[in-house]
Write a protein that holds these residues in place. Structure first.
Motif, PDB file in Angstrom:
ATOM      1  N   THR A   1     -26.317  13.583 -22.993  1.00 27.75           N
ATOM      2  CA  THR A   1     -26.456  12.274 -23.438  1.00 27.75           C
ATOM      3  C   THR A   1     -25.951  11.240 -22.290  1.00 27.75           C
ATOM      4  O   THR A   1     -26.456  10.383 -22.020  1.00 27.75           O
ATOM      5  N   ILE A   2     -24.661  11.775 -21.545  1.00 22.73           N
ATOM      6  CA  ILE A   2     -23.954  11.078 -20.664  1.00 22.73           C
ATOM      7  C   ILE A   2     -25.194  11.079 -19.250  1.00 22.73           C
ATOM      8  O   ILE A   2     -25.539   9.962 -18.877  1.00 22.73           O
ATOM      9  N   LYS A   3     -25.586  12.155 -18.913  1.00 33.09           N
ATOM     10  CA  LYS A   3     -26.678  12.343 -18.010  1.00 33.09           C
ATOM     11  C   LYS A   3     -27.839  11.340 -18.221  1.00 33.09           C
ATOM     12  O   LYS A   3     -28.177  10.831 -17.193  1.00 33.09           O
ATOM     13  N   SER A   4     -28.476  11.243 -19.464  1.00 31.49           N
ATOM     14  CA  SER A   4     -29.427  10.591 -19.813  1.00 31.49           C
ATOM     15  C   SER A   4     -28.967   8.962 -19.827  1.00 31.49           C
ATOM     16  O   SER A   4     -29.811   8.322 -19.077  1.00 31.49           O
ATOM     17  N   HIS A   5     -27.976   8.599 -20.007  1.00 28.95           N
ATOM     18  CA  HIS A   5     -27.559   7.377 -19.914  1.00 28.95           C
ATOM     19  C   HIS A   5     -27.272   6.779 -18.595  1.00 28.95           C
ATOM     20  O   HIS A   5     -27.668   5.729 -18.230  1.00 28.95           O
ATOM     21  N   LYS A   6     -26.661   7.813 -17.630  1.00 27.48           N
ATOM     22  CA  LYS A   6     -26.506   7.628 -16.443  1.00 27.48           C
ATOM     23  C   LYS A   6     -27.743   7.331 -15.632  1.00 27.48           C
ATOM     24  O   LYS A   6     -28.106   6.170 -14.794  1.00 27.48           O
ATOM     25  N   LEU A   7     -28.812   8.264 -16.102  1.00 29.11           N
ATOM     26  CA  LEU A   7     -29.957   8.114 -15.236  1.00 29.11           C
ATOM     27  C   LEU A   7     -30.611   6.554 -15.656  1.00 29.11           C
ATOM     28  O   LEU A   7     -31.112   5.893 -14.708  1.00 29.11           O
TER      29      LEU A   7
ATOM     30  N   LYS B   1     -19.785   1.767 -19.820  1.00 27.51           N
ATOM     31  CA  LYS B   1     -18.651   2.536 -19.776  1.00 27.51           C
ATOM     32  C   LYS B   1     -18.836   3.629 -18.836  1.00 27.51           C
ATOM     33  O   LYS B   1     -18.092   4.191 -18.094  1.00 27.51           O
ATOM     34  N   ILE B   2     -19.886   4.327 -19.030  1.00 21.83           N
ATOM     35  CA  ILE B   2     -20.457   5.651 -18.485  1.00 21.83           C
ATOM     36  C   ILE B   2     -20.473   5.306 -16.730  1.00 21.83           C
ATOM     37  O   ILE B   2     -19.892   6.186 -16.254  1.00 21.83           O
ATOM     38  N   ILE B   3     -20.969   4.416 -16.347  1.00 24.08           N
ATOM     39  CA  ILE B   3     -21.274   3.975 -15.055  1.00 24.08           C
ATOM     40  C   ILE B   3     -19.568   3.503 -14.533  1.00 24.08           C
ATOM     41  O   ILE B   3     -19.282   4.049 -13.383  1.00 24.08           O
ATOM     42  N   ARG B   4     -18.926   2.913 -15.271  1.00 20.69           N
ATOM     43  CA  ARG B   4     -17.418   2.564 -14.674  1.00 20.69           C
ATOM     44  C   ARG B   4     -16.838   3.798 -14.479  1.00 20.69           C
ATOM     45  O   ARG B   4     -16.083   4.275 -13.562  1.00 20.69           O
ATOM     46  N   TYR B   5     -16.920   4.827 -15.532  1.00 19.88           N
ATOM     47  CA  TYR B   5     -16.116   6.147 -15.658  1.00 19.88           C
ATOM     48  C   TYR B   5     -16.468   6.956 -14.365  1.00 19.88           C
ATOM     49  O   TYR B   5     -15.752   7.338 -13.600  1.00 19.88           O
ATOM     50  N   SER B   6     -17.808   6.640 -14.228  1.00 20.50           N
ATOM     51  CA  SER B   6     -18.469   7.444 -12.837  1.00 20.50           C
ATOM     52  C   SER B   6     -17.953   7.112 -11.593  1.00 20.50           C
ATOM     53  O   SER B   6     -17.545   7.755 -10.887  1.00 20.50           O
ATOM     54  N   LEU B   7     -18.017   5.683 -11.591  1.00 17.32           N
ATOM     55  CA  LEU B   7     -17.256   5.073 -10.549  1.00 17.32           C
ATOM     56  C   LEU B   7     -15.836   5.365 -10.014  1.00 17.32           C
ATOM     57  O   LEU B   7     -15.406   5.338  -8.878  1.00 17.32           O
ATOM     58  N   LEU B   8     -15.262   5.881 -11.228  1.00 20.21           N
ATOM     59  CA  LEU B   8     -13.719   6.230 -11.093  1.00 20.21           C
ATOM     60  C   LEU B   8     -13.672   7.541 -10.514  1.00 20.21           C
ATOM     61  O   LEU B   8     -12.683   8.031 -10.327  1.00 20.21           O
ATOM     62  N   GLY B   9     -14.684   8.270 -10.538  1.00 24.29           N
ATOM     63  CA  GLY B   9     -14.608   9.466 -10.071  1.00 24.29           C
ATOM     64  C   GLY B   9     -14.862  10.830 -11.139  1.00 24.29           C
ATOM     65  O   GLY B   9     -14.846  11.910 -10.700  1.00 24.29           O
TER      66      GLY B   9
ATOM     67  N   TYR C   1     -21.350  -4.810  -9.342  1.00 21.31           N
ATOM     68  CA  TYR C   1     -20.658  -4.889 -10.713  1.00 21.31           C
ATOM     69  C   TYR C   1     -21.202  -6.023 -11.684  1.00 21.31           C
ATOM     70  O   TYR C   1     -20.900  -5.993 -12.918  1.00 21.31           O
ATOM     71  N   LYS C   2     -21.496  -6.877 -11.121  1.00 22.74           N
ATOM     72  CA  LYS C   2     -22.350  -7.900 -11.877  1.00 22.74           C
ATOM     73  C   LYS C   2     -23.398  -7.532 -12.766  1.00 22.74           C
ATOM     74  O   LYS C   2     -23.534  -7.820 -13.793  1.00 22.74           O
ATOM     75  N   PHE C   3     -24.244  -6.671 -12.103  1.00 24.36           N
ATOM     76  CA  PHE C   3     -25.298  -5.902 -12.690  1.00 24.36           C
ATOM     77  C   PHE C   3     -24.942  -4.754 -13.786  1.00 24.36           C
ATOM     78  O   PHE C   3     -25.572  -4.841 -15.010  1.00 24.36           O
ATOM     79  N   ILE C   4     -23.771  -4.148 -13.586  1.00 23.84           N
ATOM     80  CA  ILE C   4     -23.244  -3.328 -14.316  1.00 23.84           C
ATOM     81  C   ILE C   4     -22.829  -4.160 -15.656  1.00 23.84           C
ATOM     82  O   ILE C   4     -22.949  -3.626 -16.742  1.00 23.84           O
ATOM     83  N   ALA C   5     -22.122  -5.197 -15.620  1.00 22.00           N
ATOM     84  CA  ALA C   5     -21.985  -6.063 -16.479  1.00 22.00           C
ATOM     85  C   ALA C   5     -22.880  -6.332 -17.521  1.00 22.00           C
ATOM     86  O   ALA C   5     -22.825  -6.766 -18.642  1.00 22.00           O
ATOM     87  N   GLU C   6     -24.205  -6.552 -17.057  1.00 23.58           N
ATOM     88  CA  GLU C   6     -25.110  -6.734 -17.950  1.00 23.58           C
ATOM     89  C   GLU C   6     -25.878  -5.665 -18.556  1.00 23.58           C
ATOM     90  O   GLU C   6     -26.850  -5.698 -19.404  1.00 23.58           O
ATOM     91  N   LEU C   7     -25.357  -4.266 -18.269  1.00 22.97           N
ATOM     92  CA  LEU C   7     -26.010  -2.986 -18.994  1.00 22.97           C
ATOM     93  C   LEU C   7     -25.588  -3.013 -20.357  1.00 22.97           C
ATOM     94  O   LEU C   7     -24.433  -3.776 -20.858  1.00 22.97           O
ATOM     95  N   PRO C   8     -26.357  -2.244 -21.283  1.00 23.15           N
ATOM     96  CA  PRO C   8     -25.694  -2.167 -22.550  1.00 23.15           C
ATOM     97  C   PRO C   8     -24.196  -1.570 -22.403  1.00 23.15           C
ATOM     98  O   PRO C   8     -23.879  -0.695 -21.525  1.00 23.15           O
ATOM     99  N   LEU C   9     -23.241  -2.079 -23.584  1.00 22.84           N
ATOM    100  CA  LEU C   9     -21.934  -1.436 -23.381  1.00 22.84           C
ATOM    101  C   LEU C   9     -21.686  -0.028 -23.056  1.00 22.84           C
ATOM    102  O   LEU C   9     -20.798   0.305 -22.328  1.00 22.84           O
ATOM    103  N   GLN C  10     -22.394   0.909 -23.637  1.00 25.12           N
ATOM    104  CA  GLN C  10     -22.298   2.335 -23.520  1.00 25.12           C
ATOM    105  C   GLN C  10     -22.603   2.738 -22.316  1.00 25.12           C
ATOM    106  O   GLN C  10     -21.753   3.451 -21.473  1.00 25.12           O
ATOM    107  N   ARG C  11     -23.504   2.202 -21.629  1.00 23.29           N
ATOM    108  CA  ARG C  11     -23.835   2.436 -20.157  1.00 23.29           C
ATOM    109  C   ARG C  11     -22.910   1.961 -19.361  1.00 23.29           C
ATOM    110  O   ARG C  11     -22.767   2.607 -18.247  1.00 23.29           O
TER     111      ARG C  11
END
Length: 183
Positions: free
Chosen positions: A152-158, A128-136, A116-126
């Motif tokens: 676009t979501i797939k690309s940002h996730k990757l 959000k996408i990762i947090r939504y993904s972690l919520l299932g 979560y520390k590293f997620i917080a360092e990602l660009p904002l849009q990424r």
């Protein structure tokens, strides 16, 4: 009380019924539970329910049958509840007390915190996408929420997963296993 007249509970008749049956019902409950304190509490609950119901009973016998059945049913429920608790303790407690479980939980919390520390360092849009993904949420659901295309979501996730793996280095594999992240 007359055995032929209907019984309607008012304060006076309730008090008489309580005084007449309480001790006997506690003894009856105690024969199931083996605890006078628990039996008294249980019988009090039955009397509270009796007062709240404010039913009319055909006669004293039908009232007595109700009281003894209610106490018996509460005792059986209590015994079942105790069995469930005992089984939980017997089956789960040793696992929870194990050193392996402790270490797994510590590792999981540490790795999650790092992730979560590293997620917080990602660009904002990424982020959000990762947090939504972690919520299932699925890619389509994330795309609908964010107003983006699924690709676009797939690309940002990757890209987000790549960045996270780089930051996490050798821990990436463990975190992926623990949190179910797959690129």
């Amino acid at each position: 009380m007359d055995h032929l007249n209907k019984i309607r509970l008012d304060k006076s008749s309730f008090k008489k019924i309580f005084e007449q049956y309480f001790a006997g019902l506690v003894g009856f409950a105690n024969s199931y539970l083996g605890s006078v304190d628990l039996s008294e509490d249980l019988v009090q609950d039955v009397f509270v329910r009796l007062w709240e119901k404010q039913d009319e009973y055909q006669n004293e016998t039908s009232l007595k049958v109700y009281l003894y059945r209610a106490v018996r049913n509460k005792c059986l429920n209590q015994i079942k509840h105790e069995q469930v608790r005992r089984n939980y303790k017997e089956e789960t407690l040793p696992r929870l007390e194990s050193e392996e479980f402790f270490l797994d939980q510590v590792l999981s919390e540490e790795v999650s915190g790092l992730l979560y520390k590293f997620i917080a360092e990602l660009p904002l849009q990424r982020q959000k996408i990762i947090r939504y993904s972690l919520l299932g949420l699925k890619n389509k659901e994330i795309a609908d929420i964010m107003g983006l295309k699924v690709n676009t979501i797939k690309s940002h996730k990757l890209n987000a997963y790549r960045e996270l793996r780089e930051k996490l280095g050798e821990h990436a594999f463990v975190i992926a296993l623990l949190l179910g992240i797959n690129s």
